[in-house]
Design a protein around this motif. Sequence first.
Motif, mmCIF file in Angstrom:
data_model
loop_
_atom_site.group_PDB
_atom_site.id
_atom_site.type_symbol
_atom_site.label_atom_id
_atom_site.label_comp_id
_atom_site.label_asym_id
_atom_site.label_seq_id
_atom_site.Cartn_x
_atom_site.Cartn_y
_atom_site.Cartn_z
ATOM 1 N N GLN A 1 54.489 98.729 65.497
ATOM 2 C CA GLN A 1 55.085 98.577 66.823
ATOM 3 C C GLN A 1 56.590 98.353 66.735
ATOM 4 O O GLN A 1 57.353 99.155 67.201
ATOM 5 N N CYS A 2 57.018 97.251 66.072
ATOM 6 C CA CYS A 2 58.465 96.987 66.077
ATOM 7 C C CYS A 2 59.203 97.802 65.008
ATOM 8 O O CYS A 2 60.342 98.183 65.194
ATOM 9 N N ALA A 3 58.582 98.007 63.859
ATOM 10 C CA ALA A 3 59.164 98.731 62.707
ATOM 11 C C ALA A 3 60.259 97.942 61.996
ATOM 12 O O ALA A 3 60.908 98.467 61.092
ATOM 13 N N CYS B 1 51.800 95.810 61.176
ATOM 14 C CA CYS B 1 51.650 96.672 60.000
ATOM 15 C C CYS B 1 51.357 95.874 58.734
ATOM 16 O O CYS B 1 51.448 96.410 57.640
ATOM 17 N N CYS C 1 56.284 98.160 57.304
ATOM 18 C CA CYS C 1 57.532 98.712 57.862
ATOM 19 C C CYS C 1 58.758 98.150 57.158
ATOM 20 O O CYS C 1 59.784 98.819 57.082
ATOM 21 N N GLY D 1 59.733 94.443 61.005
ATOM 22 C CA GLY D 1 59.216 93.240 60.361
ATOM 23 C C GLY D 1 59.048 92.041 61.276
ATOM 24 O O GLY D 1 59.077 90.905 60.811
ATOM 25 N N LEU D 2 58.857 92.250 62.579
ATOM 26 C CA LEU D 2 58.743 91.116 63.500
ATOM 27 C C LEU D 2 57.365 90.954 64.139
ATOM 28 O O LEU D 2 56.934 89.835 64.399
ATOM 29 N N CYS D 3 56.670 92.042 64.397
ATOM 30 C CA CYS D 3 55.446 91.918 65.212
ATOM 31 C C CYS D 3 54.189 91.683 64.374
ATOM 32 O O CYS D 3 53.196 91.178 64.888
ATOM 33 N N GLY D 4 54.186 92.072 63.122
ATOM 34 C CA GLY D 4 53.028 91.850 62.249
ATOM 35 C C GLY D 4 51.946 92.912 62.349
ATOM 36 O O GLY D 4 50.936 92.822 61.661
HETATM 37 S S1 FES Z 1 55.607 97.169 62.781
HETATM 38 FE FE1 FES Z 1 56.117 95.188 63.458
HETATM 39 S S2 FES Z 1 56.103 94.051 61.630
HETATM 40 FE FE2 FES Z 1 55.847 96.091 60.947
#
Ligand code: FES
Length: 276
Positions: free
Chosen positions: A239-241, A248, A256, A243-246
């Motif tokens: 989602q965020c790409a 992946c 990401c 490293g914030l949303c978790g």
């Molecule tokens: S896509 Fe959000 S933490 Fe990797």
Amino acid sequence: MKDPWLPQPAVVIDKVMETADVATLALKLVDPVAHARFHFECGQFNMLYLYGLGEVPISIMDMQQGLVLHTIRAVGRISRKLVALEPGASLGLRGPFGNSWPIEQARGRDLVFITAGLGCAPVIAAIRRAIATRPAYRRLVIMQGVKHRDDLLWQEQYERWREVPDCQVLLSASEEKQAHFAWSLGMVTGLIEKAEFDVNNCTVMMCGPEPMIRASMRGLAEAGVGLENCYVSLERNMQCAIGLCGHCQMGTPFICREGPVFRVPDIQQWFLLEGY
Ligand code: FES
Ligand SMILES: Cc1cc2nc3c(=O)[nH]c(=O)nc-3n(C[C@H](O)[C@H](O)[C@H](O)COP(=O)(O)OP(=O)(O)OC[C@H]3O[C@@H](n4cnc5c(N)ncnc54)[C@H](O)[C@@H]3O)c2cc1C
């Protein structure tokens, strides 16, 4: 990239239908300064955004004539609409994100590429770069697996790579019934025993479905290749790409941020576990 959250307006300049459900889009950022600055490392990805629908991570296949190339398979809601875009269509682009293949660190070694299906897209630029700087590497071995021979994207390119000195191209088709002089029957992992490279001085780069990666890891270990010299590009829902949303996460690493390219021992403990 000024703001990693903000999709930049981009336009489809060209489109090639590679197969019935796979298209390569050639994109240009609308802002000429941002476009001129756009630079990627082999293995990185962009987030492609369709207004009102959402965004998906797609590997940067390459850049040619200043355009950013993405090869996309229509599998679901957003990818189907991306594949349906025509030249002139607008979309948003965030990126590039992620790390890259260790193409510079691998100088002086044999390079082995193992890919299946659309897993070839994230390594095409690395193969092209290795060939363009050919004396920097020893042998090149390119293995690609598909279900049917007609599924192979960029057939002419694979044929041209056969002509490159010290470059072995091995192709396999898992659902063909009849052998063909240039093709093996079966899975791409069956090609490892036919590949000629120095197991003690090689760097292996793999991308494809996870069962294929696991089987390749076993085949490479049996052939005597140290898994510390093997790299894999992984895919997870993103989602965020940044490293914030978790979304992946795989164990400790975020694909990401620390990936998508991992040295096998750095990801193996989670990659081999059910549920990760
Ligand atoms: S896509 Fe959000 S933490 Fe990797
Ligand atoms: C780093 C990275 C690079 C990628 N590069 C490419 C590329 O070069 N070309 C390309 O076609 N695709 C690539 N993908 C996969 C692509 O992001 C997914 O196909 C896309 O997100 C699917 O979204 P959708 O809305 O079309 O499908 P959805 O409607 O969300 O789902 C459709 C189907 O696809 C599956 N799916 C959804 N997301 C993923 C995913 N991330 N990985 C595997 N399966 C998924 C779902 O389980 C479902 O079966 C990449 C993914 C990552 C993480």
